[in-house]
Design a protein around this motif. Structure first.
Motif, PDB file in Angstrom:
ATOM      1  N   GLN A  18       0.901  -1.116   0.055  1.00  0.00           N
ATOM      2  CA  GLN A  18      -0.184   0.073  -0.133  1.00  0.00           C
ATOM      3  C   GLN A  18       0.964   1.203  -0.263  1.00  0.00           C
ATOM      4  N   THR A  19       2.136   1.052   0.801  1.00  0.00           N
ATOM      5  CA  THR A  19       2.594   2.437   0.695  1.00  0.00           C
ATOM      6  C   THR A  19       3.490   2.815  -0.652  1.00  0.00           C
ATOM      7  N   ARG A  20       3.855   1.430  -1.320  1.00  0.00           N
ATOM      8  CA  ARG A  20       4.477   1.648  -2.660  1.00  0.00           C
ATOM      9  C   ARG A  20       3.385   2.239  -3.630  1.00  0.00           C
ATOM     10  N   SER A  21       2.117   1.536  -3.462  1.00  0.00           N
ATOM     11  CA  SER A  21       0.933   2.158  -4.419  1.00  0.00           C
ATOM     12  C   SER A  21       0.845   3.733  -4.317  1.00  0.00           C
ATOM     13  N   ASP A  22       0.777   4.345  -2.730  1.00  0.00           N
ATOM     14  CA  ASP A  22       0.504   5.381  -2.561  1.00  0.00           C
ATOM     15  C   ASP A  22       1.544   6.378  -3.202  1.00  0.00           C
ATOM     16  N   SER A  23       2.699   5.833  -3.094  1.00  0.00           N
ATOM     17  CA  SER A  23       3.899   6.707  -3.654  1.00  0.00           C
ATOM     18  C   SER A  23       3.853   6.776  -5.161  1.00  0.00           C
ATOM     19  N   ARG A  24       3.472   5.629  -5.692  1.00  0.00           N
ATOM     20  CA  ARG A  24       3.051   5.589  -7.270  1.00  0.00           C
ATOM     21  C   ARG A  24       2.280   6.793  -7.606  1.00  0.00           C
ATOM     22  N   ILE A  25       1.220   6.640  -6.824  1.00  0.00           N
ATOM     23  CA  ILE A  25      -0.124   7.438  -7.242  1.00  0.00           C
ATOM     24  C   ILE A  25       0.174   8.805  -7.060  1.00  0.00           C
ATOM     25  N   ALA A  26       1.064   9.230  -5.940  1.00  0.00           N
ATOM     26  CA  ALA A  26       1.408  10.482  -5.966  1.00  0.00           C
ATOM     27  C   ALA A  26       2.238  10.916  -7.099  1.00  0.00           C
ATOM     28  N   GLU A  27       3.068  10.195  -7.485  1.00  0.00           N
ATOM     29  CA  GLU A  27       3.995  10.636  -8.528  1.00  0.00           C
ATOM     30  C   GLU A  27       3.080  10.661  -9.811  1.00  0.00           C
ATOM     31  N   LEU A  28       2.250   9.808  -9.935  1.00  0.00           N
ATOM     32  CA  LEU A  28       1.261   9.869 -11.194  1.00  0.00           C
ATOM     33  C   LEU A  28       0.504  11.287 -11.072  1.00  0.00           C
ATOM     34  N   ALA A  29      -0.059  11.827  -9.812  1.00  0.00           N
ATOM     35  CA  ALA A  29      -0.813  13.044  -9.631  1.00  0.00           C
ATOM     36  C   ALA A  29       0.293  14.102 -10.026  1.00  0.00           C
ATOM     37  N   GLU A  30       1.450  14.083  -9.456  1.00  0.00           N
ATOM     38  CA  GLU A  30       2.505  15.036  -9.939  1.00  0.00           C
ATOM     39  C   GLU A  30       2.745  15.454 -11.455  1.00  0.00           C
ATOM     40  N   ALA A  31       2.825  13.866 -12.181  1.00  0.00           N
ATOM     41  CA  ALA A  31       2.846  14.066 -13.540  1.00  0.00           C
ATOM     42  C   ALA A  31       1.697  14.769 -14.319  1.00  0.00           C
ATOM     43  N   LYS A  33      -0.290  16.899 -13.014  1.00  0.00           N
ATOM     44  CA  LYS A  33      -0.272  18.419 -12.936  1.00  0.00           C
ATOM     45  C   LYS A  33       0.669  18.886 -13.793  1.00  0.00           C
ATOM     46  N   ARG A  34       2.003  18.360 -14.246  1.00  0.00           N
ATOM     47  CA  ARG A  34       2.993  18.793 -14.993  1.00  0.00           C
ATOM     48  C   ARG A  34       2.379  18.728 -16.660  1.00  0.00           C
ATOM     49  N   THR A  35       1.561  17.753 -16.920  1.00  0.00           N
ATOM     50  CA  THR A  35       1.133  17.435 -17.933  1.00  0.00           C
ATOM     51  C   THR A  35       0.023  18.796 -18.318  1.00  0.00           C
ATOM     52  N   THR A  36      -0.604  18.717 -17.309  1.00  0.00           N
ATOM     53  CA  THR A  36      -1.798  19.690 -17.293  1.00  0.00           C
ATOM     54  C   THR A  36      -1.368  21.310 -17.648  1.00  0.00           C
ATOM     55  N   GLU A  37      -0.281  21.657 -16.778  1.00  0.00           N
ATOM     56  CA  GLU A  37       0.511  22.797 -16.981  1.00  0.00           C
ATOM     57  C   GLU A  37       1.174  23.030 -18.497  1.00  0.00           C
ATOM     58  N   ALA A  38       1.703  21.882 -18.908  1.00  0.00           N
ATOM     59  CA  ALA A  38       2.424  22.089 -20.244  1.00  0.00           C
ATOM     60  C   ALA A  38       1.245  22.406 -21.375  1.00  0.00           C
ATOM     61  N   GLN A  39      -0.125  21.485 -21.057  1.00  0.00           N
ATOM     62  CA  GLN A  39      -1.221  21.696 -22.002  1.00  0.00           C
ATOM     63  C   GLN A  39      -1.572  23.111 -22.142  1.00  0.00           C
ATOM     64  N   LYS A  40      -1.571  23.889 -20.984  1.00  0.00           N
ATOM     65  CA  LYS A  40      -2.187  25.064 -20.902  1.00  0.00           C
ATOM     66  C   LYS A  40      -1.246  26.197 -21.463  1.00  0.00           C
ATOM     67  N   HIS A  41       0.328  25.985 -21.358  1.00  0.00           N
ATOM     68  CA  HIS A  41       1.218  26.715 -22.283  1.00  0.00           C
ATOM     69  C   HIS A  41       0.969  26.462 -23.786  1.00  0.00           C
ATOM     70  N   THR A  42       0.461  25.179 -24.206  1.00  0.00           N
ATOM     71  CA  THR A  42       0.276  24.718 -25.437  1.00  0.00           C
ATOM     72  C   THR A  42      -1.005  25.682 -26.032  1.00  0.00           C
ATOM     73  N   ASP A  43      -2.061  25.452 -25.440  1.00  0.00           N
ATOM     74  CA  ASP A  43      -3.195  25.937 -25.689  1.00  0.00           C
ATOM     75  C   ASP A  43      -2.899  27.572 -25.717  1.00  0.00           C
ATOM     76  N   ASP A  44      -2.182  28.121 -24.893  1.00  0.00           N
ATOM     77  CA  ASP A  44      -2.103  29.693 -24.890  1.00  0.00           C
ATOM     78  C   ASP A  44      -1.307  29.978 -26.173  1.00  0.00           C
ATOM     79  N   ALA A  45      -0.223  29.237 -26.438  1.00  0.00           N
ATOM     80  CA  ALA A  45       0.677  29.414 -27.633  1.00  0.00           C
ATOM     81  C   ALA A  45      -0.249  29.267 -28.960  1.00  0.00           C
ATOM     82  N   MET A  46      -1.297  28.106 -28.959  1.00  0.00           N
ATOM     83  CA  MET A  46      -1.983  28.087 -30.130  1.00  0.00           C
ATOM     84  C   MET A  46      -3.066  29.343 -30.417  1.00  0.00           C
TER      85      MET A  46
END
Length: 72
Positions: A18-31, A33-46
Motif C-alpha cells: 500500500q505504501t508503494r502504491s500510495d507513492s506511485r499514485i502521488a508520482e502520477l498525480a504530480e506528472a 499536474k505537469r502535463t496539465t500545465e504544459a497543455q495550458k502553455h500549448t493552448d495559450d501558444a495556439m
C-alpha cells in the motif's frame, strides 16, 4: 510458522504494498499536474498563433479585394 505469524507477515506485506502504491499514485498525480500545465502553455501558444494567423488573413484578404490580385 504459526497462523498468527503468517497473518502478521501478510499484513506487513500488504502495508508495504500500500505504501508503494500510495507513492506511485502521488508520482502520477504530480506528472498529471505537469502535463496539465504544459497543455495550458500549448493552448495559450495556439491561441496566440491563431490571432496572428487571423491578422495575416485579414491583410491578405484586403490585398486581394483591393484589385491587387493576380488579374493585373
Amino acid at each position: 510458522m504459526n497462523v498468527l505469524t503468517q497473518v502478521a507477515d501478510t499484513q506487513l506485506k500488504m502495508a508495504e504494498a500500500q505504501t508503494r502504491s500510495d507513492s506511485r499514485i502521488a508520482e502520477l498525480a504530480e506528472a498529471q499536474k505537469r502535463t496539465t500545465e504544459a497543455q495550458k502553455h500549448t493552448d495559450d501558444a495556439m491561441a496566440e498563433t491563431t490571432e496572428h494567423l487571423n491578422s495575416l488573413i485579414v491583410v491578405v484578404e484586403r490585398y486581394f479585394s483591393n484589385g491587387r490580385g493576380g488579374d493585373q
